[in-house]
Structures are given as C-alpha cells and as structure tokens.
Design a protein around this motif. Structure first.
Motif, mmCIF file in Angstrom:
data_model
loop_
_atom_site.group_PDB
_atom_site.id
_atom_site.type_symbol
_atom_site.label_atom_id
_atom_site.label_comp_id
_atom_site.label_asym_id
_atom_site.label_seq_id
_atom_site.Cartn_x
_atom_site.Cartn_y
_atom_site.Cartn_z
ATOM 1 N N ASN A 128 0.945 -1.460 -0.267
ATOM 2 C CA ASN A 128 -0.014 0.168 -0.169
ATOM 3 C C ASN A 128 1.354 0.950 -0.142
ATOM 4 N N LEU A 129 1.710 1.520 0.635
ATOM 5 C CA LEU A 129 2.730 2.572 0.853
ATOM 6 C C LEU A 129 3.181 2.927 -0.364
ATOM 7 N N LEU A 130 3.334 1.535 -0.810
ATOM 8 C CA LEU A 130 4.895 1.601 -2.908
ATOM 9 C C LEU A 130 3.610 2.460 -3.992
ATOM 10 N N ASP A 131 2.571 1.783 -3.417
ATOM 11 C CA ASP A 131 1.724 1.429 -4.214
ATOM 12 C C ASP A 131 0.930 3.485 -4.512
ATOM 13 N N ARG A 132 1.165 4.115 -3.253
ATOM 14 C CA ARG A 132 0.632 5.894 -2.964
ATOM 15 C C ARG A 132 1.700 6.203 -3.052
ATOM 16 N N LEU A 133 3.121 5.915 -3.276
ATOM 17 C CA LEU A 133 4.409 7.106 -3.720
ATOM 18 C C LEU A 133 4.107 7.251 -5.523
ATOM 19 N N PRO A 134 4.707 8.153 -5.558
ATOM 20 C CA PRO A 134 5.121 8.435 -7.294
ATOM 21 C C PRO A 134 5.949 7.585 -7.864
ATOM 22 N N GLU A 135 5.081 6.160 -8.857
ATOM 23 C CA GLU A 135 5.367 5.446 -9.777
ATOM 24 C C GLU A 135 7.270 5.419 -9.495
ATOM 25 N N GLN A 136 7.722 6.635 -10.588
ATOM 26 C CA GLN A 136 9.715 6.921 -10.815
ATOM 27 C C GLN A 136 9.692 7.082 -9.109
ATOM 28 N N GLN A 137 9.571 7.441 -8.468
ATOM 29 C CA GLN A 137 10.311 7.332 -7.071
ATOM 30 C C GLN A 137 10.079 6.095 -6.452
ATOM 31 N N ALA A 138 8.754 5.095 -6.451
ATOM 32 C CA ALA A 138 8.451 3.903 -6.112
ATOM 33 C C ALA A 138 10.383 3.099 -7.340
ATOM 34 N N ILE A 139 10.285 3.568 -8.076
ATOM 35 C CA ILE A 139 11.101 2.016 -8.825
ATOM 36 C C ILE A 139 12.157 2.850 -7.906
ATOM 37 N N ALA A 140 13.074 3.841 -8.511
ATOM 38 C CA ALA A 140 14.484 4.028 -7.989
ATOM 39 C C ALA A 140 14.272 3.644 -7.030
ATOM 40 N N GLY A 141 13.715 3.740 -5.606
ATOM 41 C CA GLY A 141 13.799 3.216 -4.065
ATOM 42 C C GLY A 141 13.856 2.069 -4.159
ATOM 43 N N THR A 142 13.051 1.156 -4.520
ATOM 44 C CA THR A 142 12.454 -0.434 -4.981
ATOM 45 C C THR A 142 14.273 -0.862 -5.099
ATOM 46 N N ALA A 143 14.558 -0.406 -6.311
ATOM 47 C CA ALA A 143 15.658 -1.045 -7.106
ATOM 48 C C ALA A 143 16.668 -0.448 -6.226
ATOM 49 N N ALA A 144 17.173 0.430 -5.773
ATOM 50 C CA ALA A 144 18.577 0.548 -4.907
ATOM 51 C C ALA A 144 18.289 -0.343 -3.415
ATOM 52 N N VAL A 145 17.090 -0.543 -3.313
ATOM 53 C CA VAL A 145 17.030 -1.406 -2.358
ATOM 54 C C VAL A 145 17.180 -2.526 -2.584
#
Length: 249
Positions: free
Chosen positions: A57-74
């Motif tokens: 739910n948290l990831l879905d609420r984030l802007p798509e580019q921000q969510a992708i960048a964050g999860t890719a970094a992790v």
C-alpha cells in the motif's frame, strides 16, 4: 598451476567469472526485482490474502518513478550483500604432492596426503577419507568435478568418481541396533535439528558422531549411517550388523 618452495601446486577456484556473476549479476538481479516489485505493488495491494499489505500500500501511494528508484536501490544493496557473502564463502582448494589446503571465509585448513586414503565429490561436498573410512573433510562446494579431479590426480592423490562406501550406509531409525553407545541419542538430536533447519547444530552433531566412528550422509532430511574401522564397539545388547565398505574396512 603455480609453484612455491614446496613444489608445484594446483589451485581450484570459481575464478574471475564467478566474481563477475557475484558482483555484477546479483546487484542487477536485485535492482530488477526491486523495480518489478514497485510496478506490481498496486495489484498485490488489492489481494486480500497477500502478506505485507502495508508495504505494498505504501509503495502504491508513492509516485511511480520514486517507488521504482527506491525499490531498485534496495534490491541493488541486497544483491551487493549477497555478493559479499558469496565471495567470503567461496571455497579455494590448493593441492600439491604433500597436502591440500582448503580456504573459506579467511580460514585455512590443511590435510596431509599421508593421512588421506581417497578423495571424491558426494552430493556437492568435497570429501576426504582416511584409511579407516572416517571423514577428514566434508566441505560443500560447487567447483567442477573435472577440475578438482584433475588437480588431485596431477599430484598423485587417490581420486574416486563416487563414495566407495556408498553401499555400506543404512537408513537410521530410532533404536536401531548396531550403533555405538550414545550414537542413537546424537542421531535423535540431529534429526530434531534438521527438522527445524538448525544447520549449525546439525553440523556440530555430525562432528560428534564422527568422533565415535559414525559417518553420515543425508538425503533430504533422512539420515543414513555407516561405521568406520575404528568405531566404538556397541554394547553386548547391540550386536552390530553394519555393512562394511568395499575394501572390507
């Protein structure tokens, strides 16, 4: 092959290709998996049975580019951690005419050729046996059998294409006769450790059994055993019928 003051030697490692796979492949795989996680977060968040609903739910609420960048970094960091652990845990085998050195996690273990009767691979483990059939070494490895065989044979070691005692193993069941005193209790404890995936405990119990002359092989979570030539004799009420190895030991 390399040389030093002790004569020529052969070194068997995963080589640079393995390091490239570890340090490039795993971070890239982690980044890709992380990015994919962000892309499917909305869909997963809509599944009532899915675990970690709060995270999706948290990831879905984030802007798509921000969510992708964050999860890719992790994912990249996770891949780097796996690469670091894999590099440390790599087995390096150095063989010469007098001894073999096994290096893992910065620790060396030397075994003399004079103590070793035979060397072989057994279900992804490098095994060295002494003249009584006891295990001197059992180290997990994914090094190619052909390279290991060539290294040992080049320096005059006895290499076998399989366990020469394989037919001597018997399936362990509680209270089975023929085991040395105390072995059944250790096997029971090891069975519990294996069922609970407590690998360190299972490894230590294997060593304890080896000290009283019991050698193990695992198939899944089933334990098979045989006795070495210097096994502690069973008590009078436990007459052994354990099968000996092909060399009569």
């Amino acid at each position: 092959m390399a040389g030093d003051g002790y004569g020529p030697r052969s070194v068997v490692t995963g080589g640079p290709v393995e390091l490239v796979v570890l340090w490039a492949g795993f971070p890239l795989l982690g980044a890709g998996a992380g990015g994919l996680l962000a892309l499917v977060a909305g869909w997963v968040a809509g599944l009532p049975w899915a675990p970690l609903q709060w995270l999706f739910n948290l990831l879905d609420r984030l802007p798509e580019q921000q969510a992708i960048a964050g999860t890719a970094a992790v994912g990249t960091v996770a891949g780097l951690v796996i690469a670091g652990v894999g590099t440390v845990e790599r087995l390096v085998v150095t063989v010469d005419a007098a001894q073999v050195r096994l290096r893992r996690a910065g620790r060396d273990r030397d075994v003399a050729r004079a103590e070793t009767r035979v060397v072989f691979l057994d279900d992804g483990n490098l095994v060295l046996l002494d003249a009584d059939g006891a295990e001197l070494v059992r180290e997990s490895t994914d090094l190619p059998a052909t390279r290991l065989a060539a290294a040992f044979r080049t320096h005059g070691w006895a290499w076998a294409d399989g366990d020469p005692h394989r037919s001597a193993y018997r399936l362990w069941v509680p209270d089975l006769p023929g085991l040395p005193a105390g072995a059944d209790a250790l096997l029971r404890a090891r069975d519990r450790a294996m069922q609970r995936d407590r690998r360190d405990d299972a490894r230590e119990l294997r060593r304890e059994l080896g000290r009283i002359g019991v050698v193990l092989r695992d198939e899944g979570k089933r334990q098979y055993w045989r006795l070495t030539g210097r096994a502690v004799s069973p008590g009078p009420e436990e007459s052994t019928s354990a099968e000996r190895g092909p060399d009569g030991r």
